[in-house]
Motif scaffolding. Structure first.
Motif, PDB file in Angstrom:
ATOM      1  N   THR A 111      -8.965 -10.422  -3.122  1.00 32.39           N
ATOM      2  CA  THR A 111      -7.770  -9.889  -2.480  1.00 32.39           C
ATOM      3  C   THR A 111      -6.842  -9.310  -3.538  1.00 32.39           C
ATOM      4  OG1 THR A 111      -5.930 -10.335  -0.972  1.00 32.39           O
ATOM      5  CG2 THR A 111      -6.522 -12.103  -2.500  1.00 32.39           C
ATOM      6  N   THR A 112      -6.159  -8.247  -3.178  1.00 32.14           N
ATOM      7  CA  THR A 112      -5.184  -7.670  -4.104  1.00 32.14           C
ATOM      8  C   THR A 112      -3.779  -8.167  -3.821  1.00 32.14           C
ATOM      9  OG1 THR A 112      -4.936  -5.717  -2.692  1.00 32.14           O
ATOM     10  CG2 THR A 112      -6.495  -5.551  -4.509  1.00 32.14           C
ATOM     11  N   ASP A 113      -3.503  -8.495  -2.541  1.00 29.71           N
ATOM     12  CA  ASP A 113      -2.113  -8.806  -2.202  1.00 29.71           C
ATOM     13  C   ASP A 113      -1.925  -9.898  -1.143  1.00 29.71           C
ATOM     14  OD1 ASP A 113      -3.047  -7.482   0.012  1.00 29.71           O
ATOM     15  OD2 ASP A 113      -1.542  -5.887  -0.032  1.00 29.71           O
TER      16      ASP A 113
END
Length: 145
Positions: A111-113
């Motif tokens: 996940t990035t965020d």
């Protein structure tokens, strides 16, 4: 399974695959431009969960798993109009309590965020990131996502 007003199903026949495909291939950076045939193969080879409100699918998650030791969680989303109501957390709770997944030794995700979504469910940063390797082909769908 019913979670408040959210109904969760892991039956592929219940899924609105047209909506899921449209959202993933048009709205997400990780699957933008994915051909429909690849999406259908991915769904067929995965354990998928849909979240429904009033009969309409508003959430999705897919796990690539042997249902014995390992799973990779991916393609998790809640449609923008339904975010902020706890649906993603309810979906995660349901997934992690599912009999075929509850005893897995390892579940990973990227996940990035959305660390804030996964951390309350026990996900942490990699304990030994030096052990992990990847072969990442960012342009496999003809985009550079």
């Amino acid at each position: 399974m019913q979670a408040g007003e959210l109904t969760i199903s892991n039956r592929n026949d219940d899924l609105d695959l047209d909506m899921v495909y449209a959202f993933l291939s048009q709205e997400t950076p990780w699957a933008k431009g994915m051909p429909r045939a690849i999406f259908e193969r991915a769904v067929a080879g995965s354990l998928c969960f849909g979240g429904f409100v009033d009969g309409k699918q508003i959430a999705f998650a897919r796990l690539i798993t042997d249902e014995a030791t390992f799973a990779y969680l991916c393609d998790v989303f809640v449609l923008p109009a339904y975010r902020g109501r706890g649906y993603a957390s309810a979906l995660m709770k349901h997934i992690l309590a599912s009999p075929s997944l509850a005893a897995l030794r390892r579940i990973v995700l990227v996940t990035t965020d959305a660390h804030h979504l996964y951390a309350p469910h026990g996900f942490t940063s990699l304990g030994n990131p030096e052990r992990y390797m990847e072969l990442h082909r960012s342009d496999v769908y003809g985009t550079d996502a």
